[in-house]
Scaffold this motif. Structure first.
Motif, PDB file in Angstrom:
ATOM      1  N   ALA A 244       0.733  -1.276   0.065  1.00 46.37           N
ATOM      2  CA  ALA A 244       0.020  -0.058   0.107  1.00 46.37           C
ATOM      3  C   ALA A 244       0.976   1.283   0.058  1.00 46.37           C
ATOM      4  N   MET A 245       2.038   1.345   0.690  1.00 49.75           N
ATOM      5  CA  MET A 245       2.878   2.569   0.715  1.00 49.75           C
ATOM      6  C   MET A 245       3.336   2.498  -0.407  1.00 49.75           C
ATOM      7  N   THR A 246       4.079   1.445  -1.162  1.00 45.86           N
ATOM      8  CA  THR A 246       4.593   1.558  -2.304  1.00 45.86           C
ATOM      9  C   THR A 246       3.693   2.171  -3.564  1.00 45.86           C
ATOM     10  N   LEU A 247       2.372   1.810  -3.374  1.00 46.52           N
ATOM     11  CA  LEU A 247       1.364   2.107  -4.277  1.00 46.52           C
ATOM     12  C   LEU A 247       1.295   3.550  -3.938  1.00 46.52           C
TER      13      LEU A 247
ATOM     14  N   ALA B 169       5.713  13.325   6.786  1.00 53.17           N
ATOM     15  CA  ALA B 169       7.352  13.961   6.493  1.00 53.17           C
ATOM     16  C   ALA B 169       8.170  12.558   6.100  1.00 53.17           C
ATOM     17  N   THR B 170       8.089  11.813   6.991  1.00 52.75           N
ATOM     18  CA  THR B 170       8.989  10.598   6.752  1.00 52.75           C
ATOM     19  C   THR B 170       8.653   9.802   5.423  1.00 52.75           C
ATOM     20  N   ALA B 171       7.485   9.452   5.006  1.00 54.31           N
ATOM     21  CA  ALA B 171       6.846   8.686   3.933  1.00 54.31           C
ATOM     22  C   ALA B 171       7.399   9.514   2.801  1.00 54.31           C
ATOM     23  N   ALA B 172       7.297  10.759   2.689  1.00 48.40           N
ATOM     24  CA  ALA B 172       7.488  11.780   1.506  1.00 48.40           C
ATOM     25  C   ALA B 172       9.131  11.639   1.412  1.00 48.40           C
ATOM     26  N   SER B 173       9.633  11.670   2.369  1.00 49.18           N
ATOM     27  CA  SER B 173      11.296  11.814   2.390  1.00 49.18           C
ATOM     28  C   SER B 173      11.682  10.277   1.835  1.00 49.18           C
ATOM     29  N   VAL B 174      11.137   9.224   2.168  1.00 50.80           N
ATOM     30  CA  VAL B 174      11.476   7.900   1.295  1.00 50.80           C
ATOM     31  C   VAL B 174      11.095   7.970  -0.318  1.00 50.80           C
ATOM     32  N   GLY B 175       9.923   8.688  -0.430  1.00 49.73           N
ATOM     33  CA  GLY B 175       9.555   8.615  -1.813  1.00 49.73           C
ATOM     34  C   GLY B 175      10.505   9.598  -2.564  1.00 49.73           C
ATOM     35  N   ASP B 176      10.883  10.776  -2.088  1.00 46.77           N
ATOM     36  CA  ASP B 176      11.910  11.525  -2.648  1.00 46.77           C
ATOM     37  C   ASP B 176      13.246  10.909  -2.821  1.00 46.77           C
ATOM     38  N   ALA B 177      13.819  10.040  -1.891  1.00 47.11           N
ATOM     39  CA  ALA B 177      15.226   9.359  -2.099  1.00 47.11           C
ATOM     40  C   ALA B 177      14.926   8.290  -3.028  1.00 47.11           C
ATOM     41  N   ALA B 178      13.724   7.325  -2.969  1.00 47.54           N
ATOM     42  CA  ALA B 178      13.609   6.230  -3.813  1.00 47.54           C
ATOM     43  C   ALA B 178      12.946   6.285  -5.025  1.00 47.54           C
ATOM     44  N   GLY B 179      12.309   7.374  -5.141  1.00 48.63           N
ATOM     45  CA  GLY B 179      11.473   7.520  -6.377  1.00 48.63           C
ATOM     46  C   GLY B 179      10.196   6.348  -6.302  1.00 48.63           C
ATOM     47  N   PRO B 180       9.410   6.775  -7.272  1.00 51.42           N
ATOM     48  CA  PRO B 180       8.005   5.715  -7.592  1.00 51.42           C
ATOM     49  C   PRO B 180       8.387   4.390  -7.588  1.00 51.42           C
ATOM     50  N   ARG B 181       7.269   3.651  -7.548  1.00 52.72           N
ATOM     51  CA  ARG B 181       7.370   1.999  -7.723  1.00 52.72           C
ATOM     52  C   ARG B 181       8.689   1.460  -7.388  1.00 52.72           C
TER      53      ARG B 181
ATOM     54  N   ALA C 157       9.655  -0.902  -4.416  1.00 50.72           N
ATOM     55  CA  ALA C 157       9.263  -1.281  -2.971  1.00 50.72           C
ATOM     56  C   ALA C 157      10.301  -1.783  -2.096  1.00 50.72           C
ATOM     57  N   ARG C 158      11.401  -2.131  -2.613  1.00 52.32           N
ATOM     58  CA  ARG C 158      12.525  -2.424  -1.523  1.00 52.32           C
ATOM     59  C   ARG C 158      12.863  -1.517  -0.267  1.00 52.32           C
ATOM     60  N   PRO C 159      13.165  -0.087  -0.688  1.00 52.68           N
ATOM     61  CA  PRO C 159      13.294   0.799   0.221  1.00 52.68           C
ATOM     62  C   PRO C 159      12.167   0.864   1.026  1.00 52.68           C
ATOM     63  N   VAL C 160      11.007   0.853   0.511  1.00 55.17           N
ATOM     64  CA  VAL C 160       9.742   0.972   1.389  1.00 55.17           C
ATOM     65  C   VAL C 160       9.677  -0.050   2.362  1.00 55.17           C
ATOM     66  N   ALA C 161      10.134  -1.166   2.062  1.00 56.44           N
ATOM     67  CA  ALA C 161      10.151  -2.363   3.028  1.00 56.44           C
ATOM     68  C   ALA C 161      11.108  -2.342   4.153  1.00 56.44           C
ATOM     69  N   ILE C 162      12.027  -1.618   3.779  1.00 52.99           N
ATOM     70  CA  ILE C 162      13.348  -1.593   4.798  1.00 52.99           C
ATOM     71  C   ILE C 162      12.708  -0.555   5.603  1.00 52.99           C
TER      72      ILE C 162
END
Length: 402
Positions: free
Chosen positions: A131-134, A331-343, A345-350
């Protein structure tokens, strides 16, 4: 003399007023139904487990089994999502939790409950990461804060409604809430199946830019700051707020256990009301100020709580903590998206695993500190991690989204 036409609005201003993608609203609705059922089960679960004639250690083991299996499975979710797709894994995760929860209501002994709750943790991990990756893949960089706020709002509103429904169902049977939970998960799965946008064709996915390599994401200070902050939030929320405040209410303030529910409800309302402004702040002002301010404020609230001498003061502090928490998730989720980009999943899992690790270690360490020292020492353990997260976030760049 001809008047000049008005200057066009900046592209950034237009982007900040864009309507969120449909999948964001669908995911928020799914989160609501998931959390309604979860909120129904949680207050009943310890009492239900005690019906099998076991002690409090075994009750704690059932609660921990869910979180432990989430932590064990989460690191593998990224690869599964990359191979199979977010929607398939999301539906599978919801299905596993639904079936296992329904079977808990039919369990014949304690061992079955323990195993089935562990299986539910596996499904929960699959659902959470997919869900977070999507979500991060659906929203643009200038929408991620608002998207996460809306998604988190679904969880909060569902969490507030769930315990009230659970109390009514428990008067019928202690097994009824588990069947209700299975039903709300079935609704959530059907919503995802019929309302989420269909997956892109394989040819479109092949033509899309490749995801940011994991090694590069791990070196990104934004991702590291988000993971550290997520660990601190798991420790503070589950390790101190959820585990110790109910004890503090009874032993220090001499209130009834019911007062804890009232105080937590007020905090949840404060957090819900702050979500929309928090999402806009994260998108317009930035991730770094949101992280630094929210974790500093939350850490300060936790440090002060063990010294309160009135119920009203505790409610005020918990409400302030809830308002700060409204900024943490976006703030944390947006930071992950900024660093990892869309789609990706592995960074989101970590990132998700850090929260689970904090939620597992926090109650154990905070409880041990309370036994050995005092309430201030136990609460200070969370404050330390909150302040470390805030200080590390100062290293994040002043990224201007355009």
């Amino acid at each position: 003399m001809m008047r000049r036409p008005p200057a066009p609005r900046s592209s950034r201003a237009r982007l900040h007023q864009e309507r969120l993608p449909r999948d964001v609203y669908v995911l928020g609705l799914i989160a609501f139904f998931v959390m309604v059922g979860f909120g129904v089960v949680i207050p009943v679960l310890p009492v239900y487990v005690r019906e099998f004639g076991v002690g409090y250690l075994e009750v704690g083991a059932v609660v921990s089994a869910f979180a432990l299996m989430r932590l064990v499975v989460t690191p593998f979710c990224g690869r599964l999502i990359d191979r199979i797709g977010e929607r398939t894994i999301l539906a599978s995760g919801i299905g596993i939790v639904a079936v296992s929860s329904g079977l808990v209501g039919l369990a014949a002994d304690y061992t079955q409950v323990l195993v089935l709750r562990g299986a539910g943790g596996i499904g929960s991990a699959l659902f959470t990461v997919s869900a977070m990756t999507l979500l991060l893949g659906s929203a643009s960089a200038t929408q991620r804060g608002r998207a996460m706020s809306f998604y988190q709002g679904g969880f909060l509103i569902g969490g507030m409604a769930g315990p009230a429904v659970g109390g009514l169902l428990a008067t019928i049977s202690l097994r009824a809430p588990f069947f209700f939970y299975a039903g709300t998960l079935l609704i959530a799965g059907l919503i995802g199946l019929f309302l989420l946008q269909p997956a892109r064709p394989r040819t479109d996915r092949a033509a899309a830019p490749p995801p940011v390599p994991l090694r590069e994401v791990l070196r990104d200070v934004r991702f590291r700051a988000a993971c550290l902050a997520n660990f601190a939030q798991g420790w503070g929320t589950m390790g101190v707020r959820t585990a110790l405040i109910p004890v503090l209410v009874v032993e220090l303030l001499h209130e009834t256990a019911a007062f804890t529910g009232i105080a937590f409800a007020v905090a949840a309302v404060a957090q819900t009301l702050a979500l929309a402004p928090a999402g806009r702040f994260v998108d317009r002002v930035g991730r770094r100020p949101a992280l630094v301010g929210a974790f500093t404020m939350a850490g300060g609230m936790l440090l002060v709580i063990p010294f309160v001498d009135s119920s009203a003061a505790l409610i005020v502090l918990l409400a302030l903590y809830g308002a700060a928490a409204a900024f943490m998730g976006p703030a944390t989720a947006a930071s992950v998206g900024d660093a990892a980009g869309p789609r990706n999943a592995r960074p989101v899992a970590i990132y998700s695993a850090f929260s689970d690790a904090g939620a597992i270690a926090g109650p154990l360490v905070a409880g041990a500190l309370l036994d050995a020292f005092s309430y201030p020492a136990a609460f200070a353990s969370a404050t330390v991690f909150m302040l470390i997260a805030a200080l590390y976030a100062l290293r994040m760049p002043r990224l201007q989204l355009t």
